[in-house]
Design an enzyme around this catalytic site. Structure first.
Site, PDB file in Angstrom:
ATOM      1  N   LYS A 267      19.637  30.591  30.270  1.00  0.00           N
ATOM      2  CA  LYS A 267      20.287  31.867  30.596  1.00  0.00           C
ATOM      3  C   LYS A 267      21.726  31.817  30.116  1.00  0.00           C
ATOM      4  O   LYS A 267      22.503  30.974  30.547  1.00  0.00           O
ATOM      5  CB  LYS A 267      20.235  32.111  32.109  1.00  0.00           C
ATOM      6  CG  LYS A 267      21.122  33.282  32.589  1.00  0.00           C
ATOM      7  CD  LYS A 267      21.007  33.549  34.091  1.00  0.00           C
ATOM      8  CE  LYS A 267      22.035  34.574  34.566  1.00  0.00           C
ATOM      9  NZ  LYS A 267      21.968  34.847  36.018  1.00  0.00           N
ATOM     10  N   ASP A 272      28.823  37.852  34.205  1.00  0.00           N
ATOM     11  CA  ASP A 272      27.919  38.657  35.024  1.00  0.00           C
ATOM     12  C   ASP A 272      28.718  39.385  36.100  1.00  0.00           C
ATOM     13  O   ASP A 272      29.037  38.834  37.142  1.00  0.00           O
ATOM     14  CB  ASP A 272      26.863  37.741  35.676  1.00  0.00           C
ATOM     15  CG  ASP A 272      25.943  38.509  36.631  1.00  0.00           C
ATOM     16  OD1 ASP A 272      25.924  39.759  36.571  1.00  0.00           O
ATOM     17  OD2 ASP A 272      25.249  37.846  37.424  1.00  0.00           O
ATOM     18  N   LYS A 279      29.209  43.320  41.659  1.00  0.00           N
ATOM     19  CA  LYS A 279      29.479  42.268  42.634  1.00  0.00           C
ATOM     20  C   LYS A 279      30.802  42.533  43.351  1.00  0.00           C
ATOM     21  O   LYS A 279      31.678  43.185  42.792  1.00  0.00           O
ATOM     22  CB  LYS A 279      29.601  40.910  41.908  1.00  0.00           C
ATOM     23  CG  LYS A 279      28.299  40.343  41.385  1.00  0.00           C
ATOM     24  CD  LYS A 279      28.554  39.023  40.662  1.00  0.00           C
ATOM     25  CE  LYS A 279      27.264  38.437  40.110  1.00  0.00           C
ATOM     26  NZ  LYS A 279      26.287  38.045  41.130  1.00  0.00           N
ATOM     27  N   ASP A 290      28.150  31.973  34.110  1.00  0.00           N
ATOM     28  CA  ASP A 290      26.745  32.366  34.259  1.00  0.00           C
ATOM     29  C   ASP A 290      25.925  32.059  32.993  1.00  0.00           C
ATOM     30  O   ASP A 290      24.775  32.463  32.883  1.00  0.00           O
ATOM     31  CB  ASP A 290      26.665  33.856  34.622  1.00  0.00           C
ATOM     32  CG  ASP A 290      25.411  34.190  35.430  1.00  0.00           C
ATOM     33  OD1 ASP A 290      24.829  33.266  36.039  1.00  0.00           O
ATOM     34  OD2 ASP A 290      25.019  35.374  35.447  1.00  0.00           O
ATOM     35  N   ASP A 349      22.097  43.469  39.210  1.00  0.00           N
ATOM     36  CA  ASP A 349      22.665  42.119  39.321  1.00  0.00           C
ATOM     37  C   ASP A 349      21.581  41.034  39.242  1.00  0.00           C
ATOM     38  O   ASP A 349      21.890  39.856  39.137  1.00  0.00           O
ATOM     39  CB  ASP A 349      23.463  42.003  40.630  1.00  0.00           C
ATOM     40  CG  ASP A 349      24.410  40.821  40.624  1.00  0.00           C
ATOM     41  OD1 ASP A 349      24.612  40.224  39.556  1.00  0.00           O
ATOM     42  OD2 ASP A 349      24.955  40.507  41.707  1.00  0.00           O
ATOM     43  N   GLU A 351      19.919  40.205  36.765  1.00  0.00           N
ATOM     44  CA  GLU A 351      19.803  40.385  35.316  1.00  0.00           C
ATOM     45  C   GLU A 351      19.281  39.159  34.595  1.00  0.00           C
ATOM     46  O   GLU A 351      18.659  39.272  33.539  1.00  0.00           O
ATOM     47  CB  GLU A 351      21.170  40.789  34.738  1.00  0.00           C
ATOM     48  CG  GLU A 351      22.135  39.640  34.422  1.00  0.00           C
ATOM     49  CD  GLU A 351      22.532  38.794  35.622  1.00  0.00           C
ATOM     50  OE1 GLU A 351      22.432  39.300  36.761  1.00  0.00           O
ATOM     51  OE2 GLU A 351      22.929  37.631  35.434  1.00  0.00           O
ATOM     52  N   ARG A 353      16.910  37.053  35.189  1.00  0.00           N
ATOM     53  CA  ARG A 353      15.449  36.982  35.026  1.00  0.00           C
ATOM     54  C   ARG A 353      14.970  37.952  33.948  1.00  0.00           C
ATOM     55  O   ARG A 353      13.962  37.705  33.291  1.00  0.00           O
ATOM     56  CB  ARG A 353      14.765  37.252  36.376  1.00  0.00           C
ATOM     57  CG  ARG A 353      15.002  38.617  36.952  1.00  0.00           C
ATOM     58  CD  ARG A 353      14.681  38.688  38.436  1.00  0.00           C
ATOM     59  NE  ARG A 353      15.762  38.115  39.257  1.00  0.00           N
ATOM     60  CZ  ARG A 353      15.712  37.963  40.571  1.00  0.00           C
ATOM     61  NH1 ARG A 353      14.638  38.320  41.235  1.00  0.00           N
ATOM     62  NH2 ARG A 353      16.739  37.453  41.223  1.00  0.00           N
TER      63      ARG A 353
END
Ligand code: BES
Ligand code: MN
Ligand code: ZN
Length: 499
Positions: A267, A272, A279, A290, A349, A351, A353
């Site tokens: 990933k 993010d 967030k 991230d 959020d 995201e 996956r």
């Protein structure tokens, strides 16, 4: 930091410091040490005898030799209780020694081999000493004006080994340890860099640099290519940012044509923000990291390029930013995945996956027969396992066992979470095949199983490094910030595929 074996008699060694490991409660010195002790007018035995030094794990005591032997100082290093000693203790105590030596402005250190007396193989001893030293010495202070000159770095270590029969194995360990440490440091640097520096484009540049350095095949796909592949989920995440996404592939074929091909999928969210489901501002700065999973994959590919194991590996990284904007994807949107299933976005959020499922489908298309994905995926994993342990989810007990063995070798902690079919109900979509959030219950498991939907029948392990990728306080083996977790586990997993 350079590392090598030195064969000199310890009383002749020229180094800024000589590091001597001592178990807790040990009263007598071995013959070599007894000899330097004599030259130092019993300084060592006095410290131990008087209780000034007890040998507790990571305890240190610096003794100045005042010209009585060539080494300028001796660092007594506590190894802890003999019965608790294991390979990972080597990394820990050597790390502590390096920290102490850097404070005392040493540039070179000779380390007496630790653990050989406990029947730890010489390869492991060499590898763990080098990992311990290099990873503890790591600093990320390039943006602190003038700081580079203030902090001392240990430049060279020598492992004292006069035994010819263990020399080759120990050298092998030193070579492996420094490749692993360098790959880990590369990952740490990528993660610690802010998102205005490490953008998806810079991730792609880094991948090309690694591939070119080792002569590996590399491919960078642009937004249009990603569109052609039908990666609607990856594109959905990326569409809110002005920075275009990149899909990175590095191939290493060191095994036979018919051998398994391990796909390593990382990933790579260079930032993010949460997107429209934004967030809270407190702690959002950590989301520059991230892309920790992507960094682990790139770091592992660098190690693989250096050490050339006889196995086949494809490293795949999906990298982009998750940003709110007029172009951003929104809750309620339904996206098409490359694997064919449709996904309803409940939370922008969640995201990671979405990026990963398209990368997993792509890894299979590129020929992967087994998959490991690695991602800073869920806050729930930090709550469940804290910052010491990576969470695992898998569809294959044998393969997850291989990952556990590799992690143990690496000195990284992993813990498998259950993947019972009941959990899958939580991610069944109301309006599409799947939804990208299963709510607060079992958040790490549902995120993992969401990915597993795209692995098909192929053995697959998911590593959630949300808790382990960064540390908020400075530990012995890792400064505050990125740990580079995963690089070493992934390498050992690849190495274990050798026939
Ligand atoms: N990148 C985060 C997960 C994360 C949290 C990593 C803390 C490192 C430290 C991920 O994209 C995320 O935001 N996950 C959500 C999922 C939720 C919306 C279903 C989370 O964990 O809150
Ligand atoms: Mn997120
Ligand atoms: Zn994320």
């Amino acid at each position: 930091m350079k590392a090598s074996i030195i064969k000199d008699n310890i009383k002749d060694i020229m180094a800024d410091a000589l590091v001597v490991g001592v178990y807790e409660g040990v009263k007598s010195l071995n013959t070599d040490l007894a000899e330097i002790d004599k030259q130092l007018d019993s300084a060592i035995s006095d410290m131990i005898g008087s209780g000034a030094f007890e040998g507790k794990e990571s305890e240190t005591l610096l003794i100045y030799t005042l010209g009585k032997i060539p080494a300028k100082k001796i660092l007594l290093l506590g190894l802890g209780k003999e019965e608790d000693f294991k390979a990972d203790t080597i990394r820990k105590v050597v790390g502590k020694a390096v920290k102490q030596l850097e404070k005392s402005k040493a540039d070179t250190a000779a380390i007496l081999p630790i653990g050989l007396d406990k029947n730890i193989p010489p390869e492991t001893v060499g590898r763990c000493i080098v990992e311990g030293a290099m990873l503890a010495s790591y600093k990320f202070n390039k943006y602190k004006t003038g700081e580079e000159d203030k902090e001392n770095n240990l430049e060279e270590i020598y492992i004292v080994n006069t035994d010819n029969s263990t020399e080759d194995d120990m050298n092998e360990g030193i070579k492996t340890g420094s490749a692993l440490a360098n790959g880990t440091i590369m990952a740490r640097n990528l993660i610690n860099e802010p998102s205005n520096v490490v953008t998806p484009e810079v991730m792609a540049d880094k991948a090309m640099e690694i591939a070119n350095k080792h002569g590996l095949e590399v491919k960078i796909l642009e937004r249009e290519d990603i569109e052609k592949l039908g990666m609607g989920c990856f594109l959905g995440v990326a569409q809110g940012s002005d920075k275009p996404p990149k899909l990175i592939t590095i191939k290493y074929f060191g095994g036979d044509k018919n051998d398994e091909v391990l796909g390593l999928v990382g990933k790579g969210l260079t930032f993010d923000s949460g997107g429209i489901s934004i967030k809270p501002s407190s702690g959002m700065e950590e989301m520059k990291g991230d892309m920790g999973g992507a960094a682990a994959v790139l770091g592992a590919m660098d190690v693989i390029g250096t050490l050339k194991p006889k196995a086949n590996v494809i490293g795949i990284v999906g990298t982009c930013e998750n940003m709110p904007s007029g172009k951003a994807y929104k809750p309620g949107d339904i996206l098409n995945s490359m694997g064919g299933k449709t996904v309803e976005v409940l939370n922008t959020d969640a995201e990671g996956r979405l990026v990963l499922i398209d990368c997993i489908a792509y890894a299979l298309k590129e020929g992967a027969t087994k998959l490991v994905d690695i991602a800073t995926l869920t806050g729930a994993c930090v709550i469940a396992l804290g910052s010491t342990t990576t969470g695992l989810i898998s569809n294959n007990e044998e393969f997850v066992e291989d990952v556990k063995v590799a992690a143990e070798k690496a000195g990284e902690r992993v813990w498998q979470l259950p993947s019972y079919p009941e959990y899958k109900k939580l991610i069944k979509g109301d309006w599409a095949d799947l939804k990208n959030s299963g709510g607060r219950e079992a958040g790490t498991i549902t995120a993992g199983l969401f990915l597993g939907e795209f692995a098909g029948e192929n053995p697959w392990v998911h590593m959630d490094i949300a808790g382990t990728s960064m540390t908020s306080d400075s530990k012995i083996g890792s400064a505050k910030g990125a740990t580079g977790v995963g690089v070493r586990t992934l390498y050992h997993l690849v190495k274990s595929m050798e026939k």
